[in-house]
Motif scaffolding. Structure first.
Motif, PDB file in Angstrom:
ATOM      1  N   ASN A 181      -6.421   2.871   2.959  1.00 37.89           N
ATOM      2  CA  ASN A 181      -7.017   2.750   4.294  1.00 37.89           C
ATOM      3  C   ASN A 181      -8.262   1.881   4.274  1.00 37.89           C
ATOM      4  N   LYS A 182      -9.081   2.039   3.251  1.00 38.21           N
ATOM      5  CA  LYS A 182     -10.292   1.221   3.133  1.00 38.21           C
ATOM      6  C   LYS A 182      -9.925  -0.257   2.988  1.00 38.21           C
ATOM      7  N   HIS A 183      -8.936  -0.551   2.155  1.00 41.29           N
ATOM      8  CA  HIS A 183      -8.517  -1.935   1.945  1.00 41.29           C
ATOM      9  C   HIS A 183      -7.950  -2.540   3.236  1.00 41.29           C
ATOM     10  N   ILE A 184      -7.117  -1.785   3.922  1.00 41.89           N
ATOM     11  CA  ILE A 184      -6.523  -2.273   5.168  1.00 41.89           C
ATOM     12  C   ILE A 184      -7.614  -2.538   6.201  1.00 41.89           C
ATOM     13  N   LYS A 185      -8.579  -1.640   6.294  1.00 45.28           N
ATOM     14  CA  LYS A 185      -9.682  -1.833   7.241  1.00 45.28           C
ATOM     15  C   LYS A 185     -10.480  -3.084   6.892  1.00 45.28           C
ATOM     16  N   GLU A 186     -10.723  -3.319   5.608  1.00 41.72           N
ATOM     17  CA  GLU A 186     -11.439  -4.529   5.193  1.00 41.72           C
ATOM     18  C   GLU A 186     -10.651  -5.786   5.563  1.00 41.72           C
ATOM     19  N   LEU A 187      -9.333  -5.754   5.356  1.00 37.53           N
ATOM     20  CA  LEU A 187      -8.503  -6.895   5.753  1.00 37.53           C
ATOM     21  C   LEU A 187      -8.580  -7.109   7.259  1.00 37.53           C
ATOM     22  N   GLN A 188      -8.508  -6.027   8.024  1.00 38.75           N
ATOM     23  CA  GLN A 188      -8.587  -6.143   9.479  1.00 38.75           C
ATOM     24  C   GLN A 188      -9.943  -6.679   9.922  1.00 38.75           C
ATOM     25  N   ASN A 246      -4.923   0.485 -11.558  1.00 38.79           N
ATOM     26  CA  ASN A 246      -6.075   1.279 -11.149  1.00 38.79           C
ATOM     27  C   ASN A 246      -6.145   1.245  -9.629  1.00 38.79           C
ATOM     28  N   TYR A 247      -5.753   2.320  -9.058  1.00 44.79           N
ATOM     29  CA  TYR A 247      -5.621   2.523  -7.635  1.00 44.79           C
ATOM     30  C   TYR A 247      -6.842   2.128  -6.822  1.00 44.79           C
ATOM     31  N   GLN A 248      -8.005   2.175  -7.424  1.00 42.59           N
ATOM     32  CA  GLN A 248      -9.237   1.898  -6.698  1.00 42.59           C
ATOM     33  C   GLN A 248      -9.542   0.409  -6.585  1.00 42.59           C
ATOM     34  N   LYS A 249      -8.921  -0.410  -7.392  1.00 46.80           N
ATOM     35  CA  LYS A 249      -9.237  -1.837  -7.421  1.00 46.80           C
ATOM     36  C   LYS A 249      -8.270  -2.612  -6.533  1.00 46.80           C
ATOM     37  N   ARG A 250      -8.829  -3.343  -5.596  1.00 41.71           N
ATOM     38  CA  ARG A 250      -8.043  -4.147  -4.655  1.00 41.71           C
ATOM     39  C   ARG A 250      -8.644  -5.552  -4.585  1.00 41.71           C
ATOM     40  N   ALA A 251      -7.836  -6.487  -4.144  1.00 44.70           N
ATOM     41  CA  ALA A 251      -8.318  -7.854  -3.972  1.00 44.70           C
ATOM     42  C   ALA A 251      -9.295  -7.893  -2.800  1.00 44.70           C
ATOM     43  N   SER A 252     -10.477  -8.431  -3.020  1.00 46.98           N
ATOM     44  CA  SER A 252     -11.468  -8.515  -1.945  1.00 46.98           C
ATOM     45  C   SER A 252     -11.087  -9.627  -0.965  1.00 46.98           C
ATOM     46  N   VAL A 253     -11.516  -9.487   0.248  1.00 46.85           N
ATOM     47  CA  VAL A 253     -11.275 -10.513   1.263  1.00 46.85           C
ATOM     48  C   VAL A 253     -11.931 -11.815   0.838  1.00 46.85           C
ATOM     49  N   TYR A 304       0.835  -1.195   0.000  1.00 51.87           N
ATOM     50  CA  TYR A 304       0.000   0.000   0.000  1.00 51.87           C
ATOM     51  C   TYR A 304       0.872   1.247   0.000  1.00 51.87           C
ATOM     52  N   ARG A 305       0.297   2.369  -0.407  1.00 52.36           N
ATOM     53  CA  ARG A 305       1.059   3.589  -0.646  1.00 52.36           C
ATOM     54  C   ARG A 305       1.281   4.433   0.596  1.00 52.36           C
ATOM     55  N   GLY A 306       0.297   4.584   1.449  1.00 51.51           N
ATOM     56  CA  GLY A 306       0.516   5.392   2.636  1.00 51.51           C
ATOM     57  C   GLY A 306      -0.766   5.768   3.345  1.00 51.51           C
ATOM     58  N   ILE A 351      -2.241   2.611  11.189  1.00 51.22           N
ATOM     59  CA  ILE A 351      -2.813   1.677  12.163  1.00 51.22           C
ATOM     60  C   ILE A 351      -3.909   2.359  12.978  1.00 51.22           C
ATOM     61  N   LYS A 352      -3.684   3.594  13.368  1.00 48.22           N
ATOM     62  CA  LYS A 352      -4.692   4.335  14.124  1.00 48.22           C
ATOM     63  C   LYS A 352      -5.968   4.510  13.301  1.00 48.22           C
ATOM     64  N   LYS A 353      -5.822   4.811  12.010  1.00 48.82           N
ATOM     65  CA  LYS A 353      -6.982   5.019  11.133  1.00 48.82           C
ATOM     66  C   LYS A 353      -7.729   3.724  10.844  1.00 48.82           C
ATOM     67  N   THR A 354      -7.004   2.621  10.723  1.00 42.13           N
ATOM     68  CA  THR A 354      -7.602   1.372  10.237  1.00 42.13           C
ATOM     69  C   THR A 354      -7.772   0.295  11.307  1.00 42.13           C
ATOM     70  N   LYS A 355      -7.131   0.479  12.452  1.00 41.71           N
ATOM     71  CA  LYS A 355      -7.132  -0.513  13.541  1.00 41.71           C
ATOM     72  C   LYS A 355      -6.426  -1.804  13.121  1.00 41.71           C
ATOM     73  N   ALA A 356      -5.526  -1.717  12.155  1.00 45.60           N
ATOM     74  CA  ALA A 356      -4.819  -2.899  11.655  1.00 45.60           C
ATOM     75  C   ALA A 356      -4.097  -3.625  12.792  1.00 45.60           C
ATOM     76  N   GLY A 357      -4.338  -4.918  12.882  1.00 46.31           N
ATOM     77  CA  GLY A 357      -3.709  -5.737  13.914  1.00 46.31           C
ATOM     78  C   GLY A 357      -2.720  -6.735  13.340  1.00 46.31           C
ATOM     79  N   PHE A 358      -2.441  -6.649  12.056  1.00 49.17           N
ATOM     80  CA  PHE A 358      -1.473  -7.538  11.418  1.00 49.17           C
ATOM     81  C   PHE A 358      -0.173  -6.779  11.203  1.00 49.17           C
TER      82      PHE A 358
END
Length: 193
Positions: free
Chosen positions: A69-76, A179-186, A60-62, A104-111
């Motif tokens: 952030n949306k993708h990271i939150k979905e993974l979390q 395409n920055y908007q397309k990510r692998a779905s969980v 991810y870029r930052g 991590i603060k924005k997404t609550k990522a625990g990985f």
């Protein structure tokens, strides 16, 4: 709202710059990598594959990127679904450890999330690209300073990509899309595990 539209426009422009990158193909041996995650845990691919059936590696870029952030939150939010299949999820980013903390603060990522300080992991997986000066200047004008965010002046970002690496060290699944908007779905990742 204007800021979101401007970021969206910049995202599309960056997608065109990233078209030259191809990423690694499924069936390829995954390049080895190591690093230290946000909790001080030493990470290396071989060690992870000894302990887990597979590794879900994503770039991810930052923390400034709403799509990241949306993708990271979905993974979390679905982390137990992935770890329940003995997968270890790890994010790789060029951003500094302070900015990883913001992510991590924005997404609550625990990985685990590791900084690719010298772009070595991005290069090994073929996801790195250089932002041109004009786009860098536009980003900076919108309050996104990659030099401050990444702690260097290289202007390197990853194409958002996700790899599933199986226990044998081979890449089993690839999602690589400029395409920055397309990510692998969980859901898709879970089906591939």
């Amino acid at each position: 709202m204007k800021r979101i539209i401007l970021i969206f426009t910049l995202v599309i422009m960056l997608g065109f710059n990233a078209n030259a990158q191809k990423g690694l193909a499924a069936g390829t041996k995954a390049p080895s990598f190591s690093g230290v995650d946000q909790n001080g845990k030493k990470i290396n691919l071989q060690g992870l594959l000894k302990e887990h059936k597979s590794v879900v590696l994503f770039f991810y870029r930052g923390q400034w990127c709403p799509y990241c952030n949306k993708h990271i939150k979905e993974l979390q939010d679905s982390l137990q679904l992935l770890t329940g299949k003995s997968a270890y999820v790890i994010g790789v980013t060029p951003e500094t450890s302070d900015n990883i903390s913001k992510t991590i603060k924005k997404t609550k990522a625990g990985f685990s999330i590791i900084q690719d300080k010298d772009d070595n992991i991005m290069k090994a997986y073929g996801v790195n690209f250089m932002m041109d000066d004009a786009t860098f200047t536009k980003y900076k004008g919108y309050g996104i300073n990659l030099e401050a965010n990444n702690g260097n002046s290289r202007h390197t970002l990853p194409v958002p990509a996700t790899y599933i690496i199986d226990r044998s060290g081979k890449i089993k699944y690839v999602h690589f899309d400029p395409n920055y908007q397309k990510r692998a779905s969980v859901k898709l990742l879970s089906a591939e595990l």
